[in-house]
Scaffold this active site. Structure first.
Site, mmCIF file in Angstrom:
data_model
loop_
_atom_site.group_PDB
_atom_site.id
_atom_site.type_symbol
_atom_site.label_atom_id
_atom_site.label_comp_id
_atom_site.label_asym_id
_atom_site.label_seq_id
_atom_site.Cartn_x
_atom_site.Cartn_y
_atom_site.Cartn_z
ATOM 1 N N HIS A 49 0.844 -1.189 0.000
ATOM 2 C CA HIS A 49 0.000 0.000 0.000
ATOM 3 C C HIS A 49 0.884 1.245 0.000
ATOM 4 C CE1 HIS A 49 0.554 -0.955 4.377
ATOM 5 N NE2 HIS A 49 0.958 0.287 4.336
HETATM 6 C C1 T46 Z 1 2.885 0.739 6.828
HETATM 7 C C2 T46 Z 1 3.684 -0.489 7.041
HETATM 8 C C3 T46 Z 1 5.162 -0.213 7.151
HETATM 9 C C4 T46 Z 1 -4.017 -0.841 13.733
HETATM 10 O O1 T46 Z 1 -5.073 -1.130 14.336
HETATM 11 N N1 T46 Z 1 -3.352 0.302 14.051
HETATM 12 C C5 T46 Z 1 -2.182 0.637 13.434
HETATM 13 O O2 T46 Z 1 -1.608 1.685 13.774
HETATM 14 C C6 T46 Z 1 -1.675 -0.223 12.404
HETATM 15 C C7 T46 Z 1 -0.388 0.141 11.683
HETATM 16 C C8 T46 Z 1 -2.366 -1.352 12.097
HETATM 17 N N2 T46 Z 1 -3.512 -1.658 12.761
HETATM 18 C C9 T46 Z 1 -4.205 -2.904 12.423
HETATM 19 C C10 T46 Z 1 -4.833 -2.937 11.054
HETATM 20 C C11 T46 Z 1 -4.731 -4.388 10.641
HETATM 21 O O3 T46 Z 1 -5.849 -5.082 11.125
HETATM 22 O O4 T46 Z 1 -3.255 -3.954 12.445
HETATM 23 C C12 T46 Z 1 -3.505 -4.881 11.412
HETATM 24 C C13 T46 Z 1 -2.279 -5.065 10.528
HETATM 25 O O5 T46 Z 1 -2.036 -3.833 9.791
HETATM 26 P P1 T46 Z 1 -1.560 -3.806 8.274
HETATM 27 O O6 T46 Z 1 -2.136 -4.959 7.532
HETATM 28 O O7 T46 Z 1 -1.857 -2.448 7.730
HETATM 29 O O8 T46 Z 1 0.023 -4.023 8.422
HETATM 30 P P2 T46 Z 1 1.171 -3.884 7.323
HETATM 31 O O9 T46 Z 1 2.365 -4.517 7.918
HETATM 32 O O10 T46 Z 1 0.723 -4.356 6.005
HETATM 33 O O11 T46 Z 1 1.429 -2.295 7.177
HETATM 34 C C14 T46 Z 1 1.869 -1.541 8.276
HETATM 35 C C15 T46 Z 1 1.129 -0.189 8.361
HETATM 36 O O12 T46 Z 1 -0.280 -0.421 8.360
HETATM 37 C C16 T46 Z 1 1.453 0.732 7.221
HETATM 38 O O13 T46 Z 1 0.997 2.042 7.504
HETATM 39 O O14 T46 Z 1 3.355 1.666 6.198
HETATM 40 O O15 T46 Z 1 3.269 -1.271 8.169
#
Ligand code: T46
Length: 133
Positions: A49
Protein backbone atom coordinates in the site's frame (compact mmCIF):
# COMPACT_ATOMS: atom_id res chain seq x y z
CA UNK A 1 14.47 8.44 -6.48
CA UNK A 2 16.20 9.54 -3.30
CA UNK A 3 16.44 7.09 -0.42
CA UNK A 4 16.86 8.64 3.01
CA UNK A 5 18.39 6.23 5.47
CA UNK A 6 19.41 7.67 8.81
CA UNK A 7 22.25 6.37 10.95
CA UNK A 8 21.13 7.51 14.40
CA UNK A 9 23.59 8.51 17.06
CA UNK A 10 24.54 5.58 19.27
CA UNK A 11 25.34 6.10 22.92
CA UNK A 12 27.52 3.20 23.80
CA UNK A 13 29.45 2.35 26.91
CA UNK A 14 30.61 -0.83 28.58
CA UNK A 15 27.00 -1.65 29.54
CA UNK A 16 25.82 -1.72 25.90
CA UNK A 17 24.14 0.56 23.41
CA UNK A 18 21.33 3.12 23.52
CA UNK A 19 19.67 5.15 20.76
CA UNK A 20 17.43 8.13 21.57
CA UNK A 21 15.10 9.66 18.97
CA UNK A 22 13.48 13.07 19.37
CA UNK A 23 10.85 14.51 17.08
CA UNK A 24 11.95 17.40 14.84
CA UNK A 25 15.54 16.64 15.76
CA UNK A 26 16.43 13.04 14.89
CA UNK A 27 12.99 12.49 13.32
CA UNK A 28 11.77 15.10 10.79
CA UNK A 29 8.15 15.17 11.99
CA UNK A 30 5.95 15.08 15.08
CA UNK A 31 5.65 11.45 16.20
CA UNK A 32 1.95 10.74 16.68
CA UNK A 33 2.08 6.95 16.68
CA UNK A 34 4.52 4.10 17.25
CA UNK A 35 3.79 0.53 16.18
CA UNK A 36 5.89 -2.54 15.62
CA UNK A 37 5.59 -5.95 14.07
CA UNK A 38 7.28 -9.14 15.20
CA UNK A 39 6.90 -12.92 14.83
CA UNK A 40 6.44 -12.35 11.10
CA UNK A 41 6.10 -15.75 9.52
CA UNK A 42 8.72 -16.99 7.05
CA UNK A 43 8.18 -15.93 3.44
CA UNK A 44 5.53 -13.36 4.38
CA UNK A 45 5.30 -10.06 2.48
CA UNK A 46 3.55 -7.18 4.27
CA UNK A 47 2.53 -3.71 3.23
CA UNK A 48 1.35 -3.51 -0.40
CA UNK A 49 0.00 0.00 0.00
CA UNK A 50 0.89 3.67 -0.06
CA UNK A 51 -0.26 6.56 2.11
CA UNK A 52 -1.70 9.85 0.93
CA UNK A 53 -0.34 11.90 3.84
CA UNK A 54 1.51 9.70 6.30
CA UNK A 55 5.28 9.94 6.72
CA UNK A 56 7.15 7.26 8.61
CA UNK A 57 10.54 6.06 9.79
CA UNK A 58 11.08 2.29 9.73
CA UNK A 59 13.63 0.85 12.16
CA UNK A 60 14.40 -2.83 12.36
CA UNK A 61 15.34 -2.75 16.04
CA UNK A 62 16.09 -6.48 16.06
CA UNK A 63 16.88 -8.89 13.22
CA UNK A 64 16.55 -7.78 9.63
CA UNK A 65 14.13 -7.28 6.75
CA UNK A 66 14.01 -5.76 3.28
CA UNK A 67 11.77 -2.91 2.15
CA UNK A 68 10.77 -2.26 -1.43
CA UNK A 69 9.93 1.39 -2.12
CA UNK A 70 8.15 2.37 -5.31
CA UNK A 71 7.26 5.96 -6.20
CA UNK A 72 5.35 4.96 -9.33
CA UNK A 73 8.36 5.57 -11.58
CA UNK A 74 11.22 3.83 -9.83
CA UNK A 75 11.61 0.99 -7.38
CA UNK A 76 14.39 0.53 -4.85
CA UNK A 77 15.07 -2.15 -2.27
CA UNK A 78 16.55 -1.18 1.07
CA UNK A 79 17.83 -3.64 3.66
CA UNK A 80 17.32 -2.83 7.32
CA UNK A 81 19.62 -4.79 9.56
CA UNK A 82 20.97 -2.42 12.18
CA UNK A 83 18.98 -1.17 15.20
CA UNK A 84 20.41 2.33 14.73
CA UNK A 85 19.31 2.72 11.10
CA UNK A 86 16.04 4.36 10.08
CA UNK A 87 14.44 4.40 6.65
CA UNK A 88 12.35 7.46 5.86
CA UNK A 89 9.22 6.61 3.89
CA UNK A 90 7.36 9.68 2.61
CA UNK A 91 3.74 9.84 1.54
CA UNK A 92 2.85 8.73 -2.01
CA UNK A 93 5.27 5.82 -1.79
CA UNK A 94 4.23 2.20 -2.34
CA UNK A 95 5.95 -0.13 0.17
CA UNK A 96 6.40 -3.84 0.64
CA UNK A 97 8.30 -5.45 3.50
CA UNK A 98 9.69 -8.97 3.20
CA UNK A 99 12.69 -11.23 3.94
CA UNK A 100 11.99 -10.89 7.65
CA UNK A 101 14.43 -12.83 9.79
CA UNK A 102 12.62 -14.97 12.34
CA UNK A 103 13.76 -12.62 15.14
CA UNK A 104 12.87 -9.38 13.29
CA UNK A 105 11.14 -6.57 15.15
CA UNK A 106 10.25 -3.75 12.77
CA UNK A 107 9.33 -0.58 14.62
CA UNK A 108 7.65 2.32 12.85
CA UNK A 109 7.44 5.96 13.93
CA UNK A 110 4.50 7.62 12.22
CA UNK A 111 3.52 11.24 11.66
CA UNK A 112 -0.24 10.56 11.93
CA UNK A 113 -2.71 8.49 13.88
CA UNK A 114 -4.11 5.36 12.25
CA UNK A 115 -6.55 6.41 9.53
CA UNK A 116 -7.71 3.72 7.11
CA UNK A 117 -8.82 6.40 4.60
CA UNK A 118 -5.18 7.44 4.21
CA UNK A 119 -4.27 4.05 2.70
CA UNK A 120 -4.14 3.34 -1.04
CA UNK A 121 -4.23 -0.45 -1.24
CA UNK A 122 -4.77 -0.86 -4.97
CA UNK A 123 -1.60 -0.50 -7.11
CA UNK A 124 -3.40 0.94 -10.18
CA UNK A 125 -5.14 3.47 -7.96
CA UNK A 126 -1.73 4.37 -6.51
CA UNK A 127 -0.28 5.00 -10.00
CA UNK A 128 -3.28 7.18 -10.84
CA UNK A 129 -2.97 9.09 -7.54
CA UNK A 130 0.75 9.74 -8.11
CA UNK A 131 0.10 11.06 -11.63
CA UNK A 132 -2.61 13.42 -10.41
CA UNK A 133 -0.65 14.85 -7.47
C1 T46 B 1 2.89 0.74 6.83
C2 T46 B 1 3.68 -0.49 7.04
C3 T46 B 1 5.16 -0.21 7.15
C4 T46 B 1 -4.02 -0.84 13.73
O1 T46 B 1 -5.07 -1.13 14.34
N1 T46 B 1 -3.35 0.30 14.05
C5 T46 B 1 -2.18 0.64 13.43
O2 T46 B 1 -1.61 1.68 13.77
C6 T46 B 1 -1.68 -0.22 12.40
C7 T46 B 1 -0.39 0.14 11.68
C8 T46 B 1 -2.37 -1.35 12.10
N2 T46 B 1 -3.51 -1.66 12.76
C9 T46 B 1 -4.21 -2.90 12.42
C10 T46 B 1 -4.83 -2.94 11.05
C11 T46 B 1 -4.73 -4.39 10.64
O3 T46 B 1 -5.85 -5.08 11.13
O4 T46 B 1 -3.25 -3.95 12.44
C12 T46 B 1 -3.51 -4.88 11.41
C13 T46 B 1 -2.28 -5.06 10.53
O5 T46 B 1 -2.04 -3.83 9.79
P1 T46 B 1 -1.56 -3.81 8.27
O6 T46 B 1 -2.14 -4.96 7.53
O7 T46 B 1 -1.86 -2.45 7.73
O8 T46 B 1 0.02 -4.02 8.42
P2 T46 B 1 1.17 -3.88 7.32
O9 T46 B 1 2.37 -4.52 7.92
O10 T46 B 1 0.72 -4.36 6.00
O11 T46 B 1 1.43 -2.30 7.18
C14 T46 B 1 1.87 -1.54 8.28
C15 T46 B 1 1.13 -0.19 8.36
O12 T46 B 1 -0.28 -0.42 8.36
C16 T46 B 1 1.45 0.73 7.22
O13 T46 B 1 1.00 2.04 7.50
O14 T46 B 1 3.35 1.67 6.20
O15 T46 B 1 3.27 -1.27 8.17
Amino acid sequence: MQIIKYAFQQHGDDRGMLVALEEFDDIPFEIKRVYYMYDTKGGVHRGFHAHKNLEQILICIHGSCDVLLDNGKQKKIVSLEKPYEGLYVPNNMWREMYNFSSDAVLMVLASEHYVEADYIRDYDEFLKFVKET
